[in-house]
Design a protein around this motif. Sequence first.
Motif: not given
Lengths: 444, 444
Positions: A336-343
């Motif tokens: 939803y146009k939010r970046q999922v953090p690597i952690s």
Amino acid sequence: MTVSRTICLGFLSVIAVGTILLLMPFSNSSGNWNDPLVALFTATSAVCVTGLGVVDTGTYFSFWGQFVMVVLVQIGGLGYMTATTFLLLLIGARFSLRDKIAIQQSLDRSSIYGSDQVLRSIIATTIIFELTGVFLLLPVFIPQHGFYQGLWIAIFHSINSWNNAGFSLFKDNLIGYQSSVLLNFTVTGLIIFGGIGYQVIMELYLWLRDRLTKKPERLLFSLNFKVATTTTLILLILGTISFFLIELRNPETFGQMNLVNKIMAAWFQSVTTRTAGFNTVDFGKMTTAGLFITIALMFIGASPGGTGGGMKTTTLRVLTSCTKAILQGQEQVLLYKRQVPISLILKAVGVLIGSVGTVVLATMMIALVEPNLNFIQILFEVVSAFATVGLSTGITATISPVAKLVLILTMYVGRVGVLLLMSAILGDPKPSAIRYPEENLIVG
Amino acid sequence: MTVSRTICLGFLSVIAVGTILLLMPFSNSSGNWNDPLVALFTATSAVCVTGLGVVDTGTYFSFWGQFVMVVLVQIGGLGYMTATTFLLLLIGARFSLRDKIAIQQSLDRSSIYGSDQVLRSIIATTIIFELTGVFLLLPVFIPQHGFYQGLWIAIFHSINSWNNAGFSLFKDNLIGYQSSVLLNFTVTGLIIFGGIGYQVIMELYLWLRDRLTKKPERLLFSLNFKVATTTTLILLILGTISFFLIELRNPETFGQMNLVNKIMAAWFQSVTTRTAGFNTVDFGKMTTAGLFITIALMFIGASPGGTGGGMKTTTLRVLTSCTKAILQGQEQVLLYKRQVPISLILKAVGVLIGSVGTVVLATMMIALVEPNLNFIQILFEVVSAFATVGLSTGITATISPVAKLVLILTMYVGRVGVLLLMSAILGDPKPSAIRYPEENLIVG
Ligand SMILES: [K+]
Ligand SMILES: [K+]
């Protein structure tokens, strides 16, 4: 003491107290001391809101035994909901500094600043839903069982629905009520709201309030809200269609029902597999395909911040978004146009690997001690225990004590979570500051 | 045309040509035109080096039919090995600019600069290993079958071992040779080297040469070498111990053997499940626990750059390293003091999700059309087809045509890989340049 150790030991102590109370003669309808394995199994199943049982709850336990169970379910469900909601709020607080995202916004607007208020609000929500449940279930149970017994049955099933526990006072669970529209929708409603999480309910409530008061400001829904609601909706619809089509002609499940009851039973089973564990048909009579889809749905489970278990809808979405990203040749994973953090990606992988590992290990151990059982029955039972679902093909009571102990462990690990348990054992991580060079590999 | 489309269509055309050749009367021992479904199934199984069969290879096909099969196996195995090795070399080239890592170093030293030389070197390696295999298998087969027939059997089984295909000319596969030490170690040796990949063999060869010529310079092994060898070793040992302990007292598998044969059979089955598909015991008689560990090993599979299939050892290691990283509270994922790039993590997740998705879908479809089969038999067959293993509990020949078509598709998808197939269908990705803000979630 670390947070993870507190949670793990917290669950353990409630289980220990529950086991002792269920051992007592007053818990048993025969008035004798209880079998320790039965007491341990039932207490674990109740605190972990799993709902698997080795005895018939309605006849084996006295009223006080049933009362202890319902209190354990309430503590287990509320404790889990509160713990995971606080984790969600911590995340929200961290991100509100950078983005004005919905969760913090909604918390501001409902003037919930401190953790006391959140706890009080969770308890209030629980009471409202459970009382509504009791009220709606009274007309189902009172005509058949009289006022006092009917009231107790309504309370027992309402608390077990909201907390996604799935214990029933009836020998055949809710099969006897498969055509009762009121019971079907009350129970599935409580299960869905209990399983979708407190934060989602709050955002929905605030959104509705704003609509009604015609506030000009628009409420921004949190990422958790969007992921939890859409994934739950998709899984519910897919589950209903699958159960309907697969069991349509099975004379021992849906075959003899009329069309309305078929649809209602398909809907009920679709809701209950994730992760309430009530049933209005006999899973022991289900086709292999039906059992397999049940196992998949059970494993995915409910949403975080609720009372349900499993791998969680959010984990599934993060993992499928990774797949989508790599197919699109991107290195940023979007939801939803939010970046999922690597952690978060790493955590989702850890949850999946830990969950699969636990299920494989437990299945292996039970297959070794119970060589004559059907494999799908073992897998079904283990996934049901791990995802705190509580459905069974009917083998729980008859398997050997070793297999029962494996299930008890599986229920506990499934409830506190593999990663949390591991970090409780390993202690707090000490991140290393050394950076290493990258090197590539081929996978798959 | 994109690389992924070339690979997907390449396999398809070889399968098509193979199907036509196997349809011809000369391929059939009865001299009649072949059943189209049998020809399609066998050609797919050969090109994908799976080894699942719907007929008895030794009696159903004529010498020319068997010859076509062995050529298809050789093209399929060599084609796959070459394609994945080039992918590894591309990765190596990219990284050699930044680090002096082993792969490029070893390529420099063996003076392999162009792709022609790599291809020639892969073919030479294949011929050397296969000829050695034939030579070692001759003393096993000639005394029993005479020179010409014995030579053909040796060639057939050597090529099928190196390419991890697992077709056998014997009705009971290699059960008749379960106590032949020479056959056991020749076949498992070919399988292991064929499955571990060309690059690992080259690095091992260069390292050995340096040891023997006492070169002062130390060869740095690539990350791929370290991951592939250690994971293969761990899985081989774990597999051997598991099979030994689980099947120890099963009178229909290991029970009647002496201790040496028991250990040898456990070793053979541990090697063959990943992903050759020969067997020296009857998997239809194995215990549920034995079948389950087989399914797990088959799903993991071999190493990249070899002839084997499955999810791959490197994928498993990347995923377990993610789990380790999150438990240690780190955001960098490490393997042997090398950082795993984010794109690789995403790809590993994609491979896992795609693989699980394919297996679940295929199992579901077969369970629907074959409601009377045991679930573990269906799952076993599907994972065997997907990971191009070729082991079976014995249901391949008797299932319905629809189920056979599902297996054919599964073999193909398993061989080219879900991600490659998807990107062949979707076309080249167009990475987006827009950056989105991060937002966190709770998973698990
Ligand atoms: K439950
Ligand atoms: K094979």
